[in-house]
Design a protein around this motif. Structure first.
Motif, PDB file in Angstrom:
ATOM      1  N   ASN A  10       0.833  -1.208   0.000  1.00 48.96           N
ATOM      2  CA  ASN A  10       0.000   0.000   0.000  1.00 48.96           C
ATOM      3  C   ASN A  10       0.862   1.251   0.000  1.00 48.96           C
ATOM      4  OD1 ASN A  10      -2.482   1.620   0.405  1.00 48.96           O
ATOM      5  ND2 ASN A  10      -1.632   1.933   2.439  1.00 48.96           N
ATOM      6  N   CYS A  46     -10.705  -5.633  -1.085  1.00 50.92           N
ATOM      7  CA  CYS A  46     -10.629  -4.285  -0.499  1.00 50.92           C
ATOM      8  C   CYS A  46     -11.234  -3.224  -1.404  1.00 50.92           C
ATOM      9  CB  CYS A  46      -9.172  -3.919  -0.204  1.00 50.92           C
ATOM     10  SG  CYS A  46      -8.335  -5.069   0.881  1.00 50.92           S
ATOM     11  N   ALA A  48      -9.919  -1.901  -3.867  1.00 46.14           N
ATOM     12  CA  ALA A  48      -8.873  -0.913  -4.139  1.00 46.14           C
ATOM     13  C   ALA A  48      -8.759  -0.684  -5.649  1.00 46.14           C
ATOM     14  CB  ALA A  48      -7.542  -1.394  -3.582  1.00 46.14           C
ATOM     15  N   CYS A  67      -5.503   2.193   1.331  1.00 46.85           N
ATOM     16  CA  CYS A  67      -6.150   0.903   1.495  1.00 46.85           C
ATOM     17  C   CYS A  67      -5.852   0.389   2.899  1.00 46.85           C
ATOM     18  CB  CYS A  67      -5.651  -0.077   0.438  1.00 46.85           C
ATOM     19  SG  CYS A  67      -6.598  -1.586   0.403  1.00 46.85           S
ATOM     20  N   PHE A  71     -10.671   0.009   0.679  1.00 45.36           N
ATOM     21  CA  PHE A  71     -10.214   1.278   0.134  1.00 45.36           C
ATOM     22  C   PHE A  71     -11.133   2.386   0.609  1.00 45.36           C
ATOM     23  CE2 PHE A  71     -10.050   4.654  -2.978  1.00 45.36           C
ATOM     24  CZ  PHE A  71      -8.700   4.869  -3.047  1.00 45.36           C
TER      25      PHE A  71
END
Length: 115
Positions: A10, A46, A48, A67, A71
């Motif tokens: 991340n 997530c 993301a 994230c 996210f």
């Protein structure tokens, strides 16, 4: 799930310094296949918005944010709206009372004189 690995990935994505899959795998000390799997999981689980930027030669988020298992976009508008609503809800009655206070004091004085 190896949380420190996800956190490091991340961080690299946030600063747009992942490099291609092979370079990223070396940075994370894992295989390129594992990198692809983790990115796939971050996209799916997530939500993301990760994509590979060919110009930067790095994985990037397509929206500003971070994230942390899910996210979360950086929405200054949402925060500003929430603050405005709180100010209106809690301070509007106080401002109204403050504005009416001189008139209220006069009315009380008149009533006490009448008694």
């Amino acid at each position: 799930m190896n949380l420190p690995l996800y956190q490091r990935l991340n961080e690299l994505i946030c600063i747009r310094n992942t490099g291609p899959v092979e370079v990223l795998a070396e940075k994370l000390n894992i295989s390129p296949r594992q990198v692809k799997y983790i990115i796939k999981k971050m996209r799916q689980d997530c939500e993301a918005p990760i994509c590979f930027d060919n110009v930067r030669q790095s994985y990037v988020y397509t929206e500003k944010g971070r994230c942390d298992f899910k996210f979360r976009a950086n929405n200054k508008e949402i925060v500003t709206e929430a603050i405005d609503e709180a100010l209106k809800k809690y301070f509007s009655p106080l401002i109204l009372a403050w504005c009416l206070l001189p008139d209220l004091i006069k009315e009380i004085a008149i009533l006490t004189l009448a008694v």
